[in-house]
Design a protein around this motif. Structure first.
Motif, mmCIF file in Angstrom:
data_model
loop_
_atom_site.group_PDB
_atom_site.id
_atom_site.type_symbol
_atom_site.label_atom_id
_atom_site.label_comp_id
_atom_site.label_asym_id
_atom_site.label_seq_id
_atom_site.Cartn_x
_atom_site.Cartn_y
_atom_site.Cartn_z
ATOM 1 N N TRP A 1 6.263 4.817 4.473
ATOM 2 C CA TRP A 1 6.899 4.548 5.761
ATOM 3 C C TRP A 1 8.237 3.827 5.568
ATOM 4 O O TRP A 1 9.204 4.118 6.259
ATOM 5 C CB TRP A 1 5.992 3.715 6.645
ATOM 6 N N PHE A 2 8.297 2.883 4.616
ATOM 7 C CA PHE A 2 9.557 2.199 4.331
ATOM 8 C C PHE A 2 10.618 3.187 3.858
ATOM 9 O O PHE A 2 11.799 3.041 4.156
ATOM 10 C CB PHE A 2 9.356 1.117 3.267
ATOM 11 N N ALA A 3 10.191 4.207 3.092
ATOM 12 C CA ALA A 3 11.135 5.210 2.596
ATOM 13 C C ALA A 3 11.642 6.098 3.714
ATOM 14 O O ALA A 3 12.798 6.530 3.705
ATOM 15 C CB ALA A 3 10.463 6.055 1.510
ATOM 16 N N PRO B 1 0.829 -1.212 0.000
ATOM 17 C CA PRO B 1 0.000 0.000 0.000
ATOM 18 C C PRO B 1 0.861 1.259 0.000
ATOM 19 O O PRO B 1 1.984 1.254 0.511
ATOM 20 C CB PRO B 1 -0.789 -0.117 1.315
ATOM 21 N N PRO B 2 0.382 2.362 -0.586
ATOM 22 C CA PRO B 2 1.166 3.596 -0.672
ATOM 23 C C PRO B 2 1.653 4.098 0.686
ATOM 24 O O PRO B 2 2.787 4.559 0.811
ATOM 25 C CB PRO B 2 0.190 4.589 -1.319
ATOM 26 N N GLN B 3 0.789 4.018 1.724
ATOM 27 C CA GLN B 3 1.202 4.525 3.029
ATOM 28 C C GLN B 3 2.334 3.686 3.619
ATOM 29 O O GLN B 3 3.220 4.214 4.319
ATOM 30 C CB GLN B 3 0.014 4.570 4.003
ATOM 31 N N ILE C 1 3.927 4.026 12.742
ATOM 32 C CA ILE C 1 3.953 2.792 11.965
ATOM 33 C C ILE C 1 2.553 2.509 11.418
ATOM 34 O O ILE C 1 1.598 2.363 12.183
ATOM 35 C CB ILE C 1 4.424 1.606 12.831
ATOM 36 N N PRO C 2 2.375 2.449 10.084
ATOM 37 C CA PRO C 2 1.043 2.191 9.523
ATOM 38 C C PRO C 2 0.622 0.746 9.735
ATOM 39 O O PRO C 2 1.461 -0.140 9.925
ATOM 40 C CB PRO C 2 1.234 2.508 8.035
#
Length: 271
Positions: free
Chosen positions: A50-52, A44-46, A59-60
């Motif tokens: 967060w990984f970036a 997912p985009p969110q 944390i999503p």
């Protein structure tokens, strides 16, 4: 004492890849690059954001099944990497034989990963407990201790990953078990930490630059033909193709470095 030459490994890798490209690149694309691309499409985009830029306080939520997908992707990439090492280390082996050997040795590689993760986790937990005790004496030290523990954990993981850079070729090229594979891989890189560090950093930078450039250029062309969705898909496929090429050269070079560092008398014992 065995020596390790990056230049010699590069020359041997170029010659080998030119000769065996039709075997190596399909395996790399199917079992190494495409699984990563598919997982990226599932993210997912969110979660990608967060990984970036990870933040502990934001944390999503992870979608159901995404953790399992990540685990399966990692295992599939390990499987493909072992198959590539089999092709690089055993002249004359077929793709089918390499895949069967990879499947047979995959449990050992998974076992080594569990041991390493467990050992790192134990060290981190132990250090965290010491940090908690020390922070009770002075609350002002809590933030500093937490920062130092974070840097220490990253440094430990980084050091272990470099020292175990030859673990995959050790696993695929021998009949050693989990602990013997770890000990042998660790021993083979003794004295070569900085050489391997420089090699892996250069490969990572080249992969990032080449992959990003291909993703942007091919993505723009795809966007002209099929719009935003076409740009994203074309860019992803271009990144996967470049990643396959880089992975093949990197793994073949690691296989050659493994052969250089491998004392033949010890190798005969483990085979």
């Amino acid at each position: 004492m065995a020596t390790m030459s990056i230049g010699k490994a590069w020359e041997e890798a170029v010659a080998f890849v030119a000769r065996e490209a039709t075997l190596l690149f399909p395996v790399a694309l199917l079992f190494v690059a495409l699984p990563g691309l598919i997982l990226q499409e599932m993210t997912p985009p969110q979660l990608q954001a967060w990984f970036a830029a990870p933040k502990a306080d934001t944390i999503p939520a992870m979608p159901p099944g995404f953790g399992l997908a990540m685990l399966l992707t990692i295992i599939l990439i390990w499987f493909g990497s072992l198959a590539l090492f089999a092709l690089a280390l055993r002249p004359g082996i077929s793709v089918g034989e390499a895949l069967r050997l990879s499947f047979a040795r995959l449990p050992v590689l998974i076992g080594t990963a569990l041991v390493v993760v467990g050992a790192v986790a134990a060290v981190v937990v132990g250090a965290a407990l010491v940090g908690v005790v020390l922070s009770l004496a002075s609350k002002q030290l809590a933030a500093t201790i937490g920062l130092l523990l974070g840097f220490g954990a990253v440094a430990l993981i980084f050091f272990a990953s470099i020292r175990l850079a030859l673990l995959n070729p050790v696993v695929i090229d021998s009949k050693a078990g989990v602990m013997d594979s770890l000990r042998r891989a660790w021993a083979l890189t003794r004295g070569y930490f900085w050489r391997l560090f420089g090699f892996l950093i250069i490969v990572m930078l080249l992969s990032t630059i080449a992959g990003s450039a291909a993703q942007v250029i091919i993505g723009l062309l795809g966007g002209l033909v099929a719009g935003a969705e076409g740009a994203r898909l074309a860019g992803g496929l271009a990144w996967a193709a470049v990643s396959s090429i880089v992975q093949v050269y990197m793994l073949v070079m690691l296989a050659r470095l493994y052969r250089q560092a491998e004392p033949q008398d010890i190798a005969d014992v483990f085979r």
